[in-house]
Each structure stands twice: as C-alpha cells, then as structure tokens.
Design a protein around this motif. Structure first.
Motif, PDB file in Angstrom:
ATOM      1  N   GLU A 280       0.836  -1.204   0.000  1.00 53.18           N
ATOM      2  CA  GLU A 280       0.000   0.000   0.000  1.00 53.18           C
ATOM      3  C   GLU A 280       0.868   1.250   0.000  1.00 53.18           C
ATOM      4  OE1 GLU A 280      -2.755   0.207   3.210  1.00 53.18           O
ATOM      5  OE2 GLU A 280      -3.760  -1.687   2.718  1.00 53.18           O
ATOM      6  N   ILE A 281       0.459   2.223  -0.819  1.00 52.84           N
ATOM      7  CA  ILE A 281       1.103   3.539  -0.818  1.00 52.84           C
ATOM      8  C   ILE A 281       0.045   4.576  -0.452  1.00 52.84           C
ATOM      9  CG2 ILE A 281       2.139   5.335  -2.244  1.00 52.84           C
ATOM     10  CD1 ILE A 281       3.546   3.211  -3.843  1.00 52.84           C
ATOM     11  N   HIS A 282       0.282   5.309   0.625  1.00 50.76           N
ATOM     12  CA  HIS A 282      -0.651   6.335   1.098  1.00 50.76           C
ATOM     13  C   HIS A 282      -0.128   7.724   0.733  1.00 50.76           C
ATOM     14  CE1 HIS A 282      -3.003   3.647   3.956  1.00 50.76           C
ATOM     15  NE2 HIS A 282      -1.997   2.860   3.576  1.00 50.76           N
ATOM     16  N   ALA A 283      -1.041   8.640   0.371  1.00 54.30           N
ATOM     17  CA  ALA A 283      -0.663  10.012   0.073  1.00 54.30           C
ATOM     18  C   ALA A 283      -1.913  10.837  -0.188  1.00 54.30           C
ATOM     19  CB  ALA A 283       0.267  10.091  -1.143  1.00 54.30           C
ATOM     20  N   HIS A 284      -1.759  12.146  -0.126  1.00 53.59           N
ATOM     21  CA  HIS A 284      -2.839  13.057  -0.527  1.00 53.59           C
ATOM     22  C   HIS A 284      -3.129  12.799  -1.999  1.00 53.59           C
ATOM     23  CE1 HIS A 284      -4.939  16.776  -1.534  1.00 53.59           C
ATOM     24  NE2 HIS A 284      -5.099  16.998  -0.232  1.00 53.59           N
ATOM     25  N   GLU A 285      -4.404  12.923  -2.395  1.00 55.19           N
ATOM     26  CA  GLU A 285      -4.787  12.580  -3.763  1.00 55.19           C
ATOM     27  C   GLU A 285      -4.044  13.424  -4.800  1.00 55.19           C
ATOM     28  OE1 GLU A 285      -8.916  15.233  -3.540  1.00 55.19           O
ATOM     29  OE2 GLU A 285      -8.992  13.066  -3.764  1.00 55.19           O
ATOM     30  N   GLN A 286      -3.706  14.693  -4.461  1.00 49.38           N
ATOM     31  CA  GLN A 286      -2.943  15.517  -5.399  1.00 49.38           C
ATOM     32  C   GLN A 286      -1.516  14.990  -5.555  1.00 49.38           C
ATOM     33  OE1 GLN A 286      -3.236  19.510  -3.892  1.00 49.38           O
ATOM     34  NE2 GLN A 286      -5.262  19.849  -4.765  1.00 49.38           N
TER      35      GLN A 286
ATOM     36  N   LEU B 287      -0.612  11.823  -5.171  1.00 50.77           N
ATOM     37  CA  LEU B 287      -0.716  10.597  -5.979  1.00 50.77           C
ATOM     38  C   LEU B 287      -0.791  10.947  -7.466  1.00 50.77           C
ATOM     39  CD1 LEU B 287      -3.296   8.567  -3.850  1.00 50.77           C
ATOM     40  CD2 LEU B 287      -0.847   8.074  -4.095  1.00 50.77           C
ATOM     41  N   ALA B 288      -1.519  12.021  -7.780  1.00 52.98           N
ATOM     42  CA  ALA B 288      -1.698  12.417  -9.179  1.00 52.98           C
ATOM     43  C   ALA B 288      -0.384  12.850  -9.813  1.00 52.98           C
ATOM     44  CB  ALA B 288      -2.718  13.553  -9.275  1.00 52.98           C
ATOM     45  N   ARG B 289       0.474  13.516  -9.044  1.00 55.99           N
ATOM     46  CA  ARG B 289       1.726  13.988  -9.640  1.00 55.99           C
ATOM     47  C   ARG B 289       2.836  12.925  -9.611  1.00 55.99           C
ATOM     48  NH1 ARG B 289       2.141  18.140  -4.938  1.00 55.99           N
ATOM     49  NH2 ARG B 289       3.670  17.233  -3.509  1.00 55.99           N
ATOM     50  N   CYS B 290       2.500  11.728  -9.103  1.00 57.63           N
ATOM     51  CA  CYS B 290       3.445  10.607  -9.136  1.00 57.63           C
ATOM     52  C   CYS B 290       2.836   9.436  -9.919  1.00 57.63           C
ATOM     53  CB  CYS B 290       3.813  10.163  -7.718  1.00 57.63           C
ATOM     54  SG  CYS B 290       4.624  11.435  -6.741  1.00 57.63           S
ATOM     55  N   SER B 291       2.008   9.746 -10.896  1.00 62.05           N
ATOM     56  CA  SER B 291       1.247   8.717 -11.618  1.00 62.05           C
ATOM     57  C   SER B 291       2.137   7.721 -12.351  1.00 62.05           C
ATOM     58  CB  SER B 291       0.279   9.378 -12.601  1.00 62.05           C
ATOM     59  OG  SER B 291       0.989  10.186 -13.532  1.00 62.05           O
ATOM     60  N   ALA B 292       3.246   8.191 -12.916  1.00 62.15           N
ATOM     61  CA  ALA B 292       4.125   7.295 -13.678  1.00 62.15           C
ATOM     62  C   ALA B 292       4.715   6.222 -12.764  1.00 62.15           C
ATOM     63  CB  ALA B 292       5.231   8.086 -14.359  1.00 62.15           C
ATOM     64  N   PHE B 293       5.147   6.618 -11.580  1.00 63.65           N
ATOM     65  CA  PHE B 293       5.712   5.655 -10.628  1.00 63.65           C
ATOM     66  C   PHE B 293       4.651   4.626 -10.232  1.00 63.65           C
ATOM     67  CE2 PHE B 293       6.500   4.198  -6.287  1.00 63.65           C
ATOM     68  CZ  PHE B 293       7.793   3.738  -6.390  1.00 63.65           C
ATOM     69  N   LEU B 294       3.433   5.097  -9.995  1.00 59.69           N
ATOM     70  CA  LEU B 294       2.361   4.186  -9.595  1.00 59.69           C
ATOM     71  C   LEU B 294       2.003   3.220 -10.723  1.00 59.69           C
ATOM     72  CD1 LEU B 294       0.108   6.717  -7.657  1.00 59.69           C
ATOM     73  CD2 LEU B 294       1.603   4.972  -6.691  1.00 59.69           C
ATOM     74  N   GLU B 295       2.035   3.711 -11.952  1.00 53.99           N
ATOM     75  CA  GLU B 295       1.754   2.839 -13.098  1.00 53.99           C
ATOM     76  C   GLU B 295       2.823   1.771 -13.257  1.00 53.99           C
ATOM     77  OE1 GLU B 295       1.332   5.377 -16.464  1.00 53.99           O
ATOM     78  OE2 GLU B 295      -0.525   6.293 -15.733  1.00 53.99           O
TER      79      GLU B 295
ATOM     80  N   ILE C 182      10.355  10.578  -7.218  1.00 56.09           N
ATOM     81  CA  ILE C 182       9.424   9.807  -8.033  1.00 56.09           C
ATOM     82  C   ILE C 182       8.349  10.663  -8.687  1.00 56.09           C
ATOM     83  CG2 ILE C 182       9.791   7.731  -6.652  1.00 56.09           C
ATOM     84  CD1 ILE C 182       7.078   8.259  -5.310  1.00 56.09           C
ATOM     85  N   SER C 183       8.430  11.969  -8.538  1.00 56.45           N
ATOM     86  CA  SER C 183       7.432  12.863  -9.142  1.00 56.45           C
ATOM     87  C   SER C 183       7.509  12.806 -10.665  1.00 56.45           C
ATOM     88  CB  SER C 183       7.650  14.294  -8.665  1.00 56.45           C
ATOM     89  OG  SER C 183       6.825  15.190  -9.363  1.00 56.45           O
ATOM     90  N   ASP C 184       6.352  12.965 -11.333  1.00 57.25           N
ATOM     91  CA  ASP C 184       6.334  13.018 -12.801  1.00 57.25           C
ATOM     92  C   ASP C 184       7.136  14.211 -13.305  1.00 57.25           C
ATOM     93  OD1 ASP C 184       4.647  10.885 -12.620  1.00 57.25           O
ATOM     94  OD2 ASP C 184       2.814  12.000 -13.058  1.00 57.25           O
ATOM     95  N   ASN C 185       7.162  15.293 -12.523  1.00 58.66           N
ATOM     96  CA  ASN C 185       7.907  16.501 -12.887  1.00 58.66           C
ATOM     97  C   ASN C 185       8.884  16.825 -11.763  1.00 58.66           C
ATOM     98  OD1 ASN C 185       8.901  18.939 -13.689  1.00 58.66           O
ATOM     99  ND2 ASN C 185       6.920  19.942 -13.947  1.00 58.66           N
TER     100      ASN C 185
END
Length: 550
Positions: free
Chosen positions: A207-213, A215-223, A272-275
């Motif tokens: 499980e990875i926990h984080a604020h939804e924003q 999570l959105a800016r780390c989408s590539a890592f999650l994918e 791990i941020s997308d940017n």
C-alpha cells in the motif's frame, strides 16, 4: 534610390527634433504655471483631447493606431518633464521616504507559522529560510495571515506560485486584505519520494498512502508498480504520521525527504514525481515593512484609473527607468465590476534614487498603490556534481563568470573553515569528520540563492546533502570519462584515491547511480571547457526563473 529616401528621412528627423524641443520648452512653461496655481500635472481629459484632435487630422485611416501611439508617448514625455519642473530631481513621494525611514528590523528567534502540519512543504520552506525559530502550522491560509496580523506570530510562510501550476489562488488577495508585507522569499522543490519504516523494502510494499494531489503527480511511478494499492488521504502530514506510527513493512507514504526524516522514516525510492523540476516560491510575510539587506526585488500592488492606456503608461515608466518587470498578475477587485488589482514584481531597490523616481511617477498614474516588500531575491542555485577530477571546479568558475553568478566550491569552503586542506582533514580528523562538515556546508550553501556551487565527489552520497542542495537548485552531473581523469589529473592529493588511483573505476561504478538519480541534467565533459560551459548555459537559458544577471 534608398540613399535619397534615407536622406529625406534624416532631414525630417532634424525638423521633428526642433519641434519637439520647442514643445518641451512650452511644457516646462506650463509646468511653472501649474506649480504657481497648485494645479496637478496630470490632466487625463486634456491628454485625450489632444490625441483625438491629432488623430482627426490624419490623412490615412491605416496610420491612426501609429499616430495615436506616437502622440501618447509624446505626452508621457511632456508629463515627465513637467514633473521634474514641479518637484526637481527629487521626485520621491513623501510616503515612500517615510516608509524607508520607518522600516522595521528583522526579528531574531522569530515565531513562524505556515499552512499544514509538521513536515509540510510550508514547514520545510520555513526551516530552509530561518534555520532556527519556533515553528507552527495552521489549517488554512487565512488563519496563517490572521495569526501574524494579531501578533501571535512574527512571520508567516505561504506558497505564492509554482513553476508548474502558476499562482496559488487567494494568497495575494489575503496579503492585501490583512495589510501584510513580504520580507523575503524561499524556493522549495517538490521532491516527492517514497518513504517507509526503517528496514522496509520496495518489493514488500503493498500500500502507498498520500494526498490525492500527490498521488496524481506521481502517476508514472504508480503505473510502474500496479501491484501496489494507492490509498488517497485528505492530509499529507497525518498520512506520514500514520505510516510512522503503524510501523508496517508493507505500507509506505509519498512525501518529502524532509518530512520522512522528521518522522523517522526511510526513503526507499527517491525523486518519483512526474515533474522532478517542480518548484514552489514561498513568501515570508510580516505585519511590519522591512527592507532586507541586499534587497534587489520589489513587490507591489496597484490599481489604475479606468481609462484607455492607463496600464500601459504605468508599465512604460518601468521601461523608461530600466526596471525589469519579472511578474505581473491581476485579480478582480471585490465589489467592483471589471476592476482589477495588479500585483507585480520588479528588479530594484527602493533605497536607490532611480527606483524612487519611478515609483513616484507610477503613484501619480494609480488610484491605489502599495509597496508590498523590498527583499533579496532567491534564484535557484546551479549545483555541479561528479567524480574527483571531473572538472567541476573549472566548469563552475567559467559558468559563473559567463552567466553572472557567484561561485562557491564546497571543498574549498570546508578547507577555509578548518584551516587545512582536505588531505590533512582526512588524515588528522578522519573521513566521518569531513563528511559531517560536508553536510553542514551543503545546508549552508543551499540557502544562498542564485549561485553556482561545485560539490565534492562524495557529497551527494549522503541523502540529506542531496535533499538540501536539490531543494533550492538545479543539479547537473558533470560526467567525465574515467580514462581522461586518470590521464590528465593528479589524484595523489585525493584522499580516497592517493594509494591506488585505479580505485577510481570502482568509485565511479559505486557513485554513478547516485549521481544520475540526484541530477536533473547530465553533461559530458569530454571536449573543450568552453563546449561544456556553453552546453550548461544553453540548458539554463531554457529553464524558468531567469538566471542571467540583470
């Protein structure tokens, strides 16, 4: 034929010059008349009448916009001449002189508030700017501002804008609403990383926990890790504390390295941020106007009169006085239809006569003008990393000279501090002593702003050093082939290589993954020095924020 046309234009220019000089003399006479009768210099209605009359005489309709623009500039110059007659060379408004005279001094051991909980990016910005002090969080931007205004805190730290998302909604309006001033700024990179309890491994995380924003800016890592469940949270700081308290080897949180360290967590996947270049500009707010030492940036808010060309006239004054506008933004004025409050930043120092004259003229064009702050700008640093002998020192000095920035070498600064060279520090005090000094120096130079910093070969091997230097800078990996280092560099004075220079191959293999992980850009140093410097310069030119000296 072209020569004849140019000659004719030259003759016309001489006649126009003669007429302009006559017009300015008449303008001076009018200024004296106005001064004797206490008549304001600016008469917007009369200026519009003059322009309308001239435009009505135009023979070609296509020429009207150019004629209107030309005459508006003519009237602006006439107005400037009249202001000089009325006020002399000292055209500084009394309000500005009083503001400078009564400026407050920076408070020591301050109480500082920010939005969010412990470990938030607001907390990180506060710690980076003040170093020490009493820090506390508030739940909303409004509560942060109110806390300072009520005297329950000395300074507030709020995000003003991001280089990816733009202005933070409502913050500028709150600064104006509560009558706060900007005392400084601090840039902080949003360096998202995956943190977990000590001993946890990425392959064991479910499980990875984080604020939804977040999570959105780390989408590539999650994918890339579909086997791990993403669990959204409403609070980043609560999320970090939850993971720390549960101490499960199967749960992790996306947060900053700063927050991870505060909560005793270990980073298991950095950056791990997308940017990864995302950066937020925080402002330091107080309820008393301060002038920071070395202040080179002015922020102000103003409204202009509701007539054609009003904003253009204000902006023209900055151009006339060679003041570089770096930001202008508008927000609606509450309770007024289609009226706007403009916020702007420009390069300047209100203690300088040139800036004072410009602001006095701007004031006369505005319905409302408020200086929000005069403080030292914090441009992001340029940080060079790489192996011993990779050329960081030579490249750094040349680059700093080329782009007009200060240069610092962390090894040289440590040697100056200790009063002996690196080899002696290793021999007499040990490597750990040097690495600890390196960590303290990394924190110190990271707070400089707008500097080229060359680091030691092992600096980035400590995560806290990388975190501090990345927080306020762009990191460039200067990669030089090991064979060239061995051929051209004397490694006998390098403590880790003096006994066996060929150990550099192993050292390079060990450090390469870290260099590439922490760096934003990699530049090969396998040619002429000028080629490397120009390559770096070209990248810097493309980066937002403006690095060249002005």
């Amino acid at each position: 034929m072209l020569k004849e046309y140019r000659e004719e234009i030259r003759e016309l220019d001489e006649k126009i010059l003669e007429l302009i000089e006559r017009r300015l003399e008449i303008a001076r006479t009018i200024a004296e008349y106005k001064m004797d009768r206490d008549i304001p210099v600016t008469d917007a209605a009369q200026e519009e009448n003059v322009i309308d009359h001239v435009v009505s005489l135009a023979k070609r309709e296509d020429d009207v916009p150019y004629i209107r623009r030309f005459w508006r500039m003519m009237l602006e110059n006439s107005r400037a001449v009249q202001h000089k007659v009325v006020t002399g060379d000292n055209i500084t408004g009394l309000w500005l002189r009083e503001m400078i005279r009564s400026a407050a001094k920076r408070k020591e051991n301050p109480r500082v508030v920010y939005k969010g909980g412990e470990g938030s990016y607001g907390h990180e910005a506060a710690a980076a700017y003040f170093g020490t002090g009493g820090f506390g969080g508030c739940s909303t931007y409004e509560k942060v501002c109110r806390t300072v205004k009520n005297g329950d805190a000395d300074y507030a730290v709020l995000p003003l804008e991001s280089n990816t998302a733009g202005a933070m909604p409502g913050v500028r309006e709150l600064i104006n609403k509560y009558g706060l001033y900007i005392a400084g700024e601090q840039n902080v990179r949003l360096d998202d990383c995956l943190a977990a309890p000590k001993g946890a491994r990425l392959e064991d995380i479910t499980e990875i926990h984080a604020h939804e924003q977040v999570l959105a800016r780390c989408s590539a890592f999650l994918e890339d890790h579909p086997e791990i469940k993403a669990v959204p949270s409403l609070s980043s700081s609560k999320c970090v504390k939850k993971i720390a308290e549960e101490n499960s080897p199967h749960k992790a949180v996306i947060t900053s390295g700063f927050a991870a360290e505060l909560n005793g967590l270990e980073v298991i996947a950095p950056y791990i941020s997308d940017n990864p270049g995302s950066c937020t500009r925080f402002v330091i707010l107080t309820d008393k106007f301060e002038i920071s030492p070395g202040g080179d940036k002015v922020s102000m808010a103003f409204t202009v009169r509701h007539r054609a060309g009003a904003l253009q006239r204000v902006l023209g004054i900055f151009a006339d006085y060679h003041l570089n506008l770096s930001k202008i933004e508008s927000v609606p004025v509450g309770g007024a239809d289609f009226e706007y409050l403009f916020f702007t930043d420009f390069t300047g120092d209100i203690a300088q006569a040139n800036t004072q004259k410009a602001l006095a003229l701007v004031e006369q064009e505005c319905d409302f003008l408020r200086i929000l702050g005069n403080y030292k700008s914090k441009r992001r640093n340029i940080v060079l990393v790489g192996m011993p002998g990779s050329g960081k020192n030579a490249v750094g000095k040349a680059l700093a000279l080329q782009i007009g920035m200060e240069y610092y070498d962390t090894d040289a600064l440590i040697e100056e501090q200790e009063g002996k060279d690196t080899t002696r520090i290793f021999a007499e005090n040990g490597e750990k002593y040097f690495r600890d000094a390196e960590t303290e120096m990394s924190k110190k130079v990271s707070s400089l702003g707008g500097a080229v910093i060359s680091t030691g070969g092992g600096t980035m091997m400590r995560p806290e050093n990388a975190r501090a230097l990345r927080r306020t800078g762009y990191v460039f990996f200067v990669n030089r082939p090991v064979e060239e280092i061995l051929e051209s560099v004397d490694l006998s004075n390098r403590p880790l290589l003096a006994g066996d220079p060929k150990q550099i191959y192993k050292l390079y293999a060990d450090r390469l993954p870290t260099y590439r992980a922490v760096a934003d850009y990699e530049v090969r140093n396998d040619g002429e020095l000028s080629q490397v410097v120009n390559a770096l310069d070209s990248i810097i030119e493309l980066l937002k924020g403006g690095y060249r000296a002005v």
